[in-house]
Design a protein around this motif. Structure first.
Motif, PDB file in Angstrom:
ATOM      1  N   ASP A   1      40.767  28.932  29.684  1.00  0.00           N
ATOM      2  CA  ASP A   1      42.098  29.460  29.959  1.00  0.00           C
ATOM      3  C   ASP A   1      43.086  28.927  28.943  1.00  0.00           C
ATOM      4  OD1 ASP A   1      41.121  30.682  32.267  1.00  0.00           O
ATOM      5  OD2 ASP A   1      41.691  28.995  33.552  1.00  0.00           O
TER       6      ASP A   1
ATOM      7  N   ARG B   1      48.028  30.316  34.214  1.00  0.00           N
ATOM      8  CA  ARG B   1      46.790  30.379  33.447  1.00  0.00           C
ATOM      9  C   ARG B   1      46.448  31.827  33.094  1.00  0.00           C
ATOM     10  NH1 ARG B   1      42.638  26.115  33.624  1.00  0.00           N
ATOM     11  NH2 ARG B   1      43.720  24.183  34.185  1.00  0.00           N
TER      12      ARG B   1
ATOM     13  N   ASN C   1      35.128  33.425  26.532  1.00  0.00           N
ATOM     14  CA  ASN C   1      35.123  34.044  27.861  1.00  0.00           C
ATOM     15  C   ASN C   1      34.994  33.027  28.989  1.00  0.00           C
ATOM     16  OD1 ASN C   1      35.139  36.991  27.115  1.00  0.00           O
ATOM     17  ND2 ASN C   1      33.230  36.363  26.088  1.00  0.00           N
ATOM     18  N   ARG C   2      35.285  31.744  28.707  1.00  0.00           N
ATOM     19  CA  ARG C   2      35.112  30.714  29.727  1.00  0.00           C
ATOM     20  C   ARG C   2      36.343  29.833  29.910  1.00  0.00           C
ATOM     21  NH1 ARG C   2      31.086  26.983  27.882  1.00  0.00           N
ATOM     22  NH2 ARG C   2      30.944  26.279  30.039  1.00  0.00           N
TER      23      ARG C   2
ATOM     24  N   ARG D   1      43.249  34.098  31.106  1.00  0.00           N
ATOM     25  CA  ARG D   1      41.849  34.000  30.717  1.00  0.00           C
ATOM     26  C   ARG D   1      41.673  34.372  29.254  1.00  0.00           C
ATOM     27  NH1 ARG D   1      38.217  30.851  32.971  1.00  0.00           N
ATOM     28  NH2 ARG D   1      36.084  31.610  32.779  1.00  0.00           N
ATOM     29  N   GLN D   2      40.915  33.548  28.535  1.00  0.00           N
ATOM     30  CA  GLN D   2      40.529  33.895  27.185  1.00  0.00           C
ATOM     31  C   GLN D   2      39.425  34.948  27.260  1.00  0.00           C
ATOM     32  OE1 GLN D   2      37.370  33.059  25.467  1.00  0.00           O
ATOM     33  NE2 GLN D   2      38.182  34.297  23.790  1.00  0.00           N
TER      34      GLN D   2
END
Length: 383
Positions: free
Chosen positions: A303, A310, A300-301, A312-313
């Motif tokens: 890309d 980009r 969760n931090r 987001r994961q």
């Protein structure tokens, strides 16, 4: 992305840019005078880049010697056809002596017990065992203390089965070449080498420079530099970045293995650390996880890149897989992904780039660890 080389058995891989590796190696070679040598450090499978393949590129570009961390790393190079001198950057156990002699590997030496046993075995095999003497100048890791080098050499030099091919030390603060600690280590090393020469002992190749010192302090090149992380296009410290451009050699890519549009409020991954905030969010799965070097602490931090943008994961990174979200906003309309589309975890996609340094900062570590991690399990493709 069309026509790229990639593995047949998994939709995730590491790309190694051999052209960038060649140019980086040449850049370090160009730092040297005509009688100075380049030692390429390819320990830890060439920092995750593939030791034998990288060694062949470096040899073709002018490398004079290789350095590894373990005996088996040296054996791998010999079995891969590498014939240049190979230095093991530590003193192995006595039980490794036969392997050292069989594969012509030079150990670092700093105990008389090992040196004499090495010499005895070499004599019994009708050969001479070459070594490099490690000198402890302040890092307090390995080596003969700089004040004890004469006593050490007097204790072992009578033996006809060993030959000193070099002496070296290692800097703890080479990124601060004007600093007191660095200068103190330089002074101690110079004093130790001078004392050995004055006493008539052979020093062989004198070397002390790691990547940072090679770039920042030309006066310390002596007979040879030991270039490591910089060969792979990663800067050893901020001080070298503006004065010595390098090209990243490793990229990490994967193809999407699944796409889905969960309902609003649905969770993603172990522990549901991410929940879909609205309808029409596409969740894409990629087959890379923490067993491949993608640290779980990045969950969760981080890309990834897709079509030059980009993403987001989201959710906890799993052992073998992770997920990303494609979410439309009023500010950005993003094409949805299809199964098989390529995404970039580290590297460049169009004008966008995710670097090892960026990932290292997020993890609270250094780029060395990030590169080594990705090289452990992901298959390497050489471009």
């Amino acid at each position: 992305m069309i026509g790229r080389k990639e593995p047949a058995t998994r939709w995730a891989w590491v790309e190694i840019d051999q052209g960038a590796l060649r140019r980086n190696t040449r850049a370090f070679k160009n730092l040297l005078g005509p009688r100075q040598r380049l030692c390429c450090v390819i320990k830890a499978d060439a920092y995750g880049h593939g030791a034998v393949a990288c060694a062949k590129v470096m040899h073709a570009t002018g490398c004079d010697m290789f350095a590894v961390a373990t005996v088996l790393e040296g054996v791998e190079l010999r079995q891969g056809g590498i014939e240049e001198p190979i230095l093991v950057l530590s003193e192995p156990p006595l039980t490794a002596i036969d392997t050292l002699l069989e594969y012509r590997l030079m150990p670092s030496v700093y105990t008389s017990e090992f040196a004499l046993a090495y010499g005895e075995r070499a004599v019994s095999l009708g050969t001479v065992g070459k070594y490099h003497m490690a000198i402890e100048t302040g890092m307090n890791r390995i080596g003969v203390h700089y004040t004890e080098v004469l006593d050490f050499r007097r204790e072992i030099d009578f033996h006809r089965g060993i030959q000193c091919d070099g002496v070296f030390t290692h800097f703890a603060t080479a990124d601060e070449s004007s600093g007191w600690d660095y200068q103190l280590q330089r002074t101690r090393f110079d004093e130790a080498v001078g004392a050995l020469r004055d006493a008539g002992f052979e020093c062989g190749i004198v070397h002390c420079d790691n990547t940072a010192a090679s770039i920042l302090d030309a006066s310390s090149h002596y007979d040879m530099i030991r270039a490591g992380i910089g060969l792979y296009g990663l800067q050893p410290c901020e001080a070298t970045r503006p004065v010595f451009p390098l090209e990243p050699v490793m990229s990490v890519r994967a193809r999407v293995t699944r796409t889905v549009h969960p309902a609003m409020g649905e969770g993603v991954g172990y522990g549901f650390t991410y929940r879909v905030p609205r309808a029409r969010v596409q969740i894409c799965t990629l087959p890379v996880g923490y067993a491949d070097g993608l640290a779980r602490t990045l969950s969760n931090r981080m890309d990834v890149l897709y079509r030059g943008q980009r993403l987001r994961q989201v959710g906890n990174i799993c052992m073998d897989q992770f997920m990303v979200a494609i979410q439309q906003t009023s500010m950005r309309q993003m094409p949805e992904a299809q199964m098989g589309d390529v995404m970039t975890i580290v590297g460049r996609d169009g004008d966008a780039e995710i670097t090892m340094d960026e990932m290292a900062r997020l993890r609270g570590t250094i780029s060395y660890e990030v590169a080594c991690g990705f090289g452990m399990r992901l298959e390497k493709v050489y471009c």
